[in-house]
Enzyme design. Structure first.
Site: not given
Ligand code: SF4
Length: 291
Positions: A40, A71, A93, A121, A123, A218, A220, A262
């Protein structure tokens, strides 16, 4: 003005690994098609496109290999690609693969799988796919399905915050314990993102403003922003250095910078340079006039 960087931030090993896999495959095959953006982050996606990695949500014919991103995807997507005869380049991952395996195992064991995360999302959509029709995604704050099935397995989107996942499980037990006969809890959180969130929280406590660098979609990166807000610190989610507004930094003594998993180092460096330039402009304006 002091610029402080989070102890832990930026590219995670899962994203680096996916990019390495794609780069190697692109060199070997000339061009590959990625099922959705590999990360992302528009900058990284543009760079990869220049190397022959085209982003396409729908697998095409067998002309070019098809890349699965960090993802991951559900088995339906893999079946579709296999039908075209295209070679699959798997950049999923391993932490996401672990989640998918648990989802499938629990569903096969007769559990309904509750996935704590954003149902839209990529994932989460992939993980749901591995559990077939025996999985439900629940977004943070949304009501739980009612009535709940009696055998429930709970997993989390890898990038959720540990605190919120714990709250979710607490809510499940508090409000629905009478409906549940068997509960399996699997911790599928990614320790990289948990570490980055802890570092962002620590830095937010000691800064006037936080700049959170990462793609606007993204997950995260959005969680890093939430963590800063939870600490009561003014925080801005930016994708690149040009988005930093000088007025955000007026009268700030300490500016913190963190970045999603990312976000390339170059994007963080550009933001630091921009903040330093703005601070220099402030200093120049405030310099006493010599008589
Ligand atoms: S943040 Fe990075 S290490 Fe963690 S699950 Fe996602 S791709 Fe994998």
């Amino acid at each position: 003005m002091e610029i402080l960087l989070a102890k832990d931030m930026g590219f995670c090993w899962g994203v680096r690994r996916a990019i390495d896999i794609m780069e190697t495959a692109a060199k070997e095959h000339g061009e590959i098609i990625s099922v959705g953006p590999i990360v992302h982050n528009p900058q990284v996606v543009r760079e990869l496109e220049e190397m022959g990695i085209r982003t396409n949500v729908k697998p095409e014919g067998d002309e070019h290999p098809v890349a699965i991103t960090a993802h991951g995807v559900g088995p339906q997507v893999i079946d579709e690609v296999n039908k075209t005869g295209a070679k699959i380049i798997d950049g999923t991952c391993p932490i996401v693969t672990r989640s998918q395996r648990w989802a499938r195992k629990m569903a096969e064991g007769g559990f309904t799988v509750l996935v704590f995360g954003d149902p839209d999302h990529r994932e989460v959509r992939g993980v749901l796919g591995w559990a077939g029709d025996k999985a439900i995604a629940v977004r943070d704050g949304d009501p739980l399905p009612s009535p709940l099935p009696s055998r429930v397995a709970v997993i989390s989107q890898t990038t959720q915050s540990p605190e919120r996942f714990a709250e979710f499980v607490g809510r499940l037990m508090r409000d629905h314990v009478s409906e549940i006969t068997e509960l399996r809890l699997i911790n599928t959180l990614c320790n990289v993102t948990s570490g980055q969130q802890a570092a962002a929280r620590e830095l937010a406590q000691e800064t006037d403003v936080m700049l959170v660098v990462g793609g606007k979609t993204s997950a995260n990166t959005k969680h890093l922003l939430e963590v800063c807000h939870e600490e009561g610190t003014t925080a801005y989610h930016i994708e690149n250095a040009a988005e930093v507004e000088p007025e955000w930094l007026e009268s700030c003594e300490r500016v913190g910078v963190t970045a999603g998993a990312s976000t390339p180092d170059s994007a963080v460096e550009a933001v630091v340079t921009r903040v330093r330039d703005i601070a220099n402009e402030f200093d120049a304006t405030r310099a006493p006039v010599q008589s």
